[in-house]
Design a protein around this motif. Structure first.
Motif, PDB file in Angstrom:
ATOM      1  N   ARG A 361       0.802  -1.314  -0.017  1.00 43.46           N
ATOM      2  CA  ARG A 361      -0.143   0.152  -0.106  1.00 43.46           C
ATOM      3  C   ARG A 361       0.818   1.258   0.116  1.00 43.46           C
ATOM      4  O   ARG A 361       2.021   1.223   0.233  1.00 43.46           O
ATOM      5  N   TYR A 385      -4.368   0.577  -1.937  1.00 44.45           N
ATOM      6  CA  TYR A 385      -4.274  -0.778  -1.650  1.00 44.45           C
ATOM      7  C   TYR A 385      -3.931  -1.559  -2.752  1.00 44.45           C
ATOM      8  O   TYR A 385      -4.658  -1.561  -3.940  1.00 44.45           O
ATOM      9  N   LYS A 430     -10.515  -0.862   1.993  1.00 48.78           N
ATOM     10  CA  LYS A 430      -9.657  -0.946   3.149  1.00 48.78           C
ATOM     11  C   LYS A 430      -9.890  -2.224   3.952  1.00 48.78           C
ATOM     12  O   LYS A 430      -9.013  -2.879   4.492  1.00 48.78           O
ATOM     13  N   TYR A 433      -8.495  -5.436   2.055  1.00 53.16           N
ATOM     14  CA  TYR A 433      -6.923  -5.379   2.232  1.00 53.16           C
ATOM     15  C   TYR A 433      -6.791  -5.800   3.762  1.00 53.16           C
ATOM     16  O   TYR A 433      -5.795  -6.806   3.906  1.00 53.16           O
TER      17      TYR A 433
END
Length: 452
Positions: A361, A385, A430, A433
């Motif tokens: 990232r 990401y 998010k 990830y």
């Protein structure tokens, strides 16, 4: 001194003088002594050894040499001043007066004459013999004699003929420039390499023995006798492991809607499947080929067996419906819509079984920079990401440039499809990830995909 003594002494002196005269006469060559040298007759009657040597050595020898060239025959004259030895003279004195050959010309003398004659008009160079590898062995090509005469070798042939024939009429074939590497020498090397290839090389896995094909051994044995392990490793990976392990085997997978589908490409990139370790096995095979010992190599399967739906931990990419599902130990932890590769222009997302290679990232000093290629700068984007799941660049990442309303709509793929990656809404990425782990299986399938 009385008269009697004077008479005795006079007799002895006369006897001595007579004996010396007759002794001298015996050193001379007999009447009729004639020597034929180079078709010339030299009379030696009444001559001393030294006088005979001088007379014979004064006779110049002339050799008429016919040199048979590929294109023509030329006569070369070689003249040499003879040098008879005491041994030659002794033979003559003993009556051996037949034609004799003395004073063999030097190699350089003949070379000089041959070069003046300019035997061959062709000047093409000889070609070295070389090894050519076929699918199963080595053969020899080339080894051709050139068109230029080898004057040194031709001169040696002439000298040999002079010694053997003892005549001034010589006929020889010209010698030509030969390759530095001859067919004979190279054939010996080919035989050595082919002997290595002919060895019966086998691998035993789970009590079953498999023979390494001759074609693979031929690719592995290099001209210098060393072993190129790559062909052996490739055979282990793409043939032996397929036969003995579970790579490239079909597996059953149950989708999110409880439908069972068949997946075929459980390759090395899937992270699933048992296989024979290529590197270590190839090294053993290479050693066996080189030494000719222990030509049966033992190998064990390694890797993970496929368990139904990867024991419940995986990411499922349904390209048909443009939707993803992440499971951990059988529990759905994230579900999200996405936009896959634009199939209409050949950028469809690949299908098959893969796994997360690593996680990356953006940081203050580093940016994940995706580039679609110099001819397609529309895919030159920076993301926050990045979850790559295939070695040539396919992965899951956030796509802030995409409209929220387009995520999950198969109908807009031909207009907004990606370069092949799974574009994800930044607000969802998010969590995706955070929940994803390195090594997690990724299953991609559906009508908007393409097989690799």
């Amino acid at each position: 001194m009385n008269k009697k003594n004077v008479a005795v002494i006079s007799g002895l002196v006369a006897l001595g003088l007579g004996g010396g005269w007759f002794g001298y006469q015996s050193t001379l060559y007999k009447s009729g002594t004639v020597v034929a040298i180079n078709q010339q007759k030299v009379k030696l009657t009444g001559l001393s050894k030294q006088q005979a040597k001088k007379a014979l050595n004064a006779t110049q020898q002339t050799y008429k040499v016919k040199v048979n060239d590929r294109q023509t025959t030329k006569t070369v004259t070689v003249r040499v001043q003879p040098k008879l030895t005491d041994s030659d003279l002794k033979k003559i004195k003993n009556g051996q007066t037949s034609a004799i050959t003395v004073g063999i010309p030097t190699t350089q003398t003949i070379v000089n004459q041959l070069q003046k004659a300019k035997l061959a008009s062709k000047t093409n160079q000889p070609k070295n013999a070389r090894l050519v590898r076929t699918s199963t062995n080595y053969t020899v090509k080339g080894g051709q004699t050139g068109g230029s005469v080898n004057y040194q070798q031709t001169a040696q042939r002439i000298i040999t003929a002079i010694k053997q024939n003892k005549t001034n009429q010589i006929s020889v074939k010209a010698a030509y420039q030969t390759p530095k590497i001859t067919k004979t020498a190279m054939q010996a090397k080919a035989n050595q390499l082919n002997k290595m290839i002919a060895q019966n090389l086998t691998v035993t896995v789970n009590n079953k023995t498999y023979t390494v094909p001759t074609t693979v051994k031929a690719q592995a044995v290099k001209q210098n006798g060393k072993i190129n392990k790559n062909p052996l490793a490739n055979w282990v990976t793409y043939s032996l492991s397929v036969k003995t392990g579970s790579y490239n085997h079909k597996i059953k997978f149950k989708t999110h809607n409880k439908k069972t589908i068949t997946l075929t490409n459980t390759t090395a990139e899937s992270g699933i499947g048992q296989y024979v370790p290529a590197k270590t096995t190839a090294q053993k095979l290479a050693t066996a080929l080189t030494t000719g010992q222990q030509l049966n190599v033992a190998a064990k399967l390694t890797g993970k067996k496929y368990e139904q739906n990867f024991n419940g931990t995986y990411i499922e990419l349904d390209l048909t419906h443009q939707h993803a599902y992440m499971y951990k130990k059988g529990k759905l932890v994230v579900s999200w819509p996405f936009i896959s590769g634009k199939k209409s222009v050949g950028h469809a997302t690949i299908t098959g079984v893969y796994h997360i290679l690593y996680k990356d990232r953006t940081t203050a000093t580093h940016k994940v920079h995706l580039r679609g290629g110099t001819a397609d700068t529309a895919y030159d984007s920076v993301v926050n990401y990045w979850l790559p799941w295939q070695s040539s660049g396919y992965g899951i990442h956030d796509a802030s440039w995409q409209k929220i309303s387009n995520f999950g709509k198969a109908s807009v793929n031909s207009q907004v499809g990606s370069h092949g990656c799974i574009n994800t809404n930044p607000t969802i990425m998010k969590k995706v990830y955070e929940e994803a782990t390195v090594g997690m299986q990724v299953v991609s399938y559906g009508t908007l995909g393409q097989s690799l």
